[in-house]
Design a protein around this motif. Structure first.
Motif, PDB file in Angstrom:
ATOM      1  N   VAL A 117      31.110   2.195 -13.514  1.00  0.00           N
ATOM      2  CA  VAL A 117      30.089   2.953 -14.240  1.00  0.00           C
ATOM      3  C   VAL A 117      28.708   2.410 -13.884  1.00  0.00           C
ATOM      4  O   VAL A 117      28.511   1.182 -13.888  1.00  0.00           O
ATOM      5  CB  VAL A 117      30.317   2.842 -15.777  1.00  0.00           C
ATOM      6  N   GLU A 118      27.797   3.323 -13.562  1.00  0.00           N
ATOM      7  CA  GLU A 118      26.441   2.871 -13.167  1.00  0.00           C
ATOM      8  C   GLU A 118      25.711   2.285 -14.374  1.00  0.00           C
ATOM      9  O   GLU A 118      25.618   2.915 -15.428  1.00  0.00           O
ATOM     10  CB  GLU A 118      25.647   4.039 -12.591  1.00  0.00           C
ATOM     11  N   GLN A 119      25.257   1.074 -14.209  1.00  0.00           N
ATOM     12  CA  GLN A 119      24.557   0.390 -15.292  1.00  0.00           C
ATOM     13  C   GLN A 119      23.044   0.546 -15.113  1.00  0.00           C
ATOM     14  O   GLN A 119      22.555   0.531 -13.995  1.00  0.00           O
ATOM     15  CB  GLN A 119      24.905  -1.102 -15.274  1.00  0.00           C
ATOM     16  N   PRO A 120      22.293   0.727 -16.228  1.00  0.00           N
ATOM     17  CA  PRO A 120      20.822   0.761 -16.089  1.00  0.00           C
ATOM     18  C   PRO A 120      20.319  -0.585 -15.586  1.00  0.00           C
ATOM     19  O   PRO A 120      20.798  -1.628 -16.013  1.00  0.00           O
ATOM     20  CB  PRO A 120      20.340   1.060 -17.506  1.00  0.00           C
ATOM     21  N   THR A 121      19.333  -0.512 -14.663  1.00  0.00           N
ATOM     22  CA  THR A 121      18.818  -1.771 -14.127  1.00  0.00           C
ATOM     23  C   THR A 121      17.686  -2.281 -15.022  1.00  0.00           C
ATOM     24  O   THR A 121      17.056  -1.521 -15.754  1.00  0.00           O
ATOM     25  CB  THR A 121      18.262  -1.563 -12.706  1.00  0.00           C
ATOM     26  N   GLN A 122      17.431  -3.533 -14.904  1.00  0.00           N
ATOM     27  CA  GLN A 122      16.322  -4.136 -15.651  1.00  0.00           C
ATOM     28  C   GLN A 122      14.997  -3.648 -15.058  1.00  0.00           C
ATOM     29  O   GLN A 122      14.882  -3.488 -13.842  1.00  0.00           O
ATOM     30  CB  GLN A 122      16.392  -5.654 -15.507  1.00  0.00           C
ATOM     31  N   PRO A 123      13.984  -3.342 -15.881  1.00  0.00           N
ATOM     32  CA  PRO A 123      12.679  -2.941 -15.320  1.00  0.00           C
ATOM     33  C   PRO A 123      12.077  -4.074 -14.498  1.00  0.00           C
ATOM     34  O   PRO A 123      12.165  -5.240 -14.892  1.00  0.00           O
ATOM     35  CB  PRO A 123      11.832  -2.645 -16.560  1.00  0.00           C
TER      36      PRO A 123
END
Lengths: 296, 250
Positions: free
Chosen positions: B3-9
């Motif tokens: 599952v694609e995880q949101p990346t850190q800004p």
């Protein structure tokens, strides 16, 4: 029953397909920004290497010779040498500006817009008219300055004498020894009363407004007007007969290109080839100061 | 299945967020940063300077060879001349006693004075050349044709105003070049039948170039003609929009 007629505009902006369009930001804004930047840099560089001229303080008692108008008016100043002052300085530019403004009302076709030289004959019409305007003007200037006669005499030993003096310059036609003008011809009354509002006194023009000086009128107004109007008409007529001028647009291209050629030549001659006493000289004989030829 | 995880800004994202997503920025610019088509159109439509343009234009119109930017550059020269002209006005007094000395003072004692004067001079020449070339571009691309007839006429008026702006500025240095050029120029105007001598007198405020001529040319140069030119330019630009943008093949 009354019928309401609504006038339809001659042409309307046409709708455009969205896929043919680009966004103004960034596509156009970028182009504008780069060109503004480029010109700013170029002008800074020019200003760095070349100073604006500043001569001695203005002095009404010391005449500059030659006294020249700003360069973009030197075409008119050049015309002044060849014809009546009012004709060269006021009538010609005013009439030309009116003709220029009237272009779109003469050529009302909507075809061929938005592309460079869209019409079939426009490129050859432009080049030919430009050349005719450019070199034709030079030929007329050389003739009317008397240089042509001088060169003919120097190179071929040809001299027209008094009877052929008009070959040297048009002003010779005013001379009674060249043309046998009757005595009354230089003062033909046409107003039997003195209309003071029109009479600006001596030096106001070729005539006072009560009398006509026929030789002067002919030479200073008639001949130059004949050349300017006649040559333009002749050029358009010749190109029409040759099948190059087919539409009003073609006629305007011929007129405009001829004008540009003449305008360029007059400006070049006035700027770089007129020396003291407004005589024709070579540019390298002009005394120069801070890059302004002819000014000291 | 992964599952694609949101990346850190990233740091860049944080700076971008602080700069363009804050209360002050949004009080000045109603739109976000123009990095999406929506914002790019909004930034043009809602900005007082940019809204001279439509939000979209035909792709052929951004080709440099279509217009060579000649009209825009002429306007840019006008803006540049206004800026350099205002700077020169700080030091210049249009009186016969002071004008020439002030120009010398600008050239020698004022910081960047010579550069400003040079820029003003060369920009004025450039504007005359550019406006003439712009007219030729409009003519040879047939852009004066319907429905742009009236805007061509406005353009002819602007051409004349450009010449007049340059001509009135020519006298201001009050040197021999200026004096005799204006003498010749106004003599040309004075040669008109009937009204010529009166026009010349009105222009010069007398029979010859003197203090009255200097103040008249100055006033026309810094207020009268620029104001008139600005009005006609506003009409010119507005009509470009109203007449459907730049001309293109039908």
């Amino acid at each position: 029953m009354a019928t309401v007629v609504v006038a339809r505009p001659a042409a309307r902006p046409t709708p455009r397909a969205r896929d043919e369009e680009v966004l103004v930001w960034p596509d156009l804004v970028f182009v504008e920004f780069i060109s503004a930047l480029l010109f700013t840099v170029l002008l800074f560089l020019l200003s760095y290497v070349m100073n604006a001229p500043l001569l001695d303080e203005a002095n009404a008692n010391v005449t500059n010779d030659p006294a020249k108008a700003p360069w973009y008016l030197l075409n008119l100043q050049e015309l002044l040498l060849h014809m009546n002052a009012a004709l060269a300085g006021i009538v010609v530019p005013t009439v030309w500006l009116i003709i220029l403004a009237a272009f779109p009302y003469f050529d009302r076709s909507t075809e061929g817009q938005g592309r460079w030289f869209a019409d079939v004959n426009s490129v050859k019409n432009t080049v030919l008219s430009l050349m005719v305007g450019f070199w034709g003007t030079l030929a007329l200037i050389i003739w009317n300055s008397g240089k042509a006669a001088l060169w003919l005499k120097d190179w071929f030993g040809f001299s027209g004498g008094d009877t052929l003096a008009f070959l040297e310059r048009s002003a010779a036609l005013k001379d009674p020894s060249v043309v046998p003008w009757p005595g009354w011809s230089d003062s033909i009354p046409y107003l039997w009363f003195n209309l003071k509002i029109l009479d600006e006194g001596p030096g106001a023009g070729v005539t006072t407004f009560q009398h006509i000086d026929l030789p002067t009128l002919l030479v200073d107004i008639g001949i130059p007007t004949g050349f300017m109007v006649g040559l333009a008409c002749l050029l358009i007529y010749a190109l029409w007969k040759a099948g190059w001028v087919l539409t009003r647009r073609d006629a305007l291209i011929t007129l405009m290109s001829g004008f540009v050629g003449a305008f360029l030549m007059l400006t070049i001659i006035g700027t770089a080839f007129r020396g003291p006493g407004q005589d024709l000289i070579w540019p390298w004989d002009l005394r120069t100061l801070e890059g302004i030829p002819g000014q000291e | 299945m992964a599952v694609e995880q949101p990346t850190q800004p990233t740091l860049g994202d944080l700076i971008y967020d602080k700069l363009f997503h804050n209360y002050v920025w949004k009080s000045i610019f109603r739109t976000g940063y123009p990095n999406t088509p929506r914002n790019q159109m909004l930034v043009v439509a809602t900005n007082v300077f940019l809204h001279l343009h439509p939000t979209r234009i035909h792709r052929t119109h951004v080709k440099i060879t279509h217009t060579y930017c000649l009209g825009g550059l002429t306007f840019f020269m006008f803006l540049g001349l206004t800026v350099t002209g205002i700077l020169l006005m700080f030091y210049y007094v249009p009186s016969v006693d002071r004008a020439y000395l002030d120009i010398q003072n600008i050239q020698t004692n004022v910081q960047f004075g010579q550069l400003m004067r040079n820029m003003h001079r060369w920009m004025a020449h450039a504007m005359v050349i550019l406006v003439f070339l712009h007219m030729l571009r409009v003519f040879y691309t047939g852009a004066y044709k319907p429905p742009r007839e009236f805007n061509w006429v406005v353009g002819v008026v602007l051409l004349v105003l450009t010449f007049l702006l340059s001509f009135t500025g020519y006298l201001l240095p009050w040197d021999q070049l200026a004096f005799w050029a204006i003498t010749v120029g106004t003599n040309i105007a004075g040669s008109a039948p009937v009204l010529g001598p009166k026009t010349r007198f009105w222009l010069l405020g007398g029979f010859e170039v003197g203090p009255d001529a200097l103040i008249r040319f100055y006033t026309l140069h810094v207020i009268g003609l620029p104001l008139l030119a600005a009005i006609f330019m506003a009409v010119h630009f507005w009509r470009i929009r109203r007449d459907g943008g730049l001309a293109r093949p039908l």
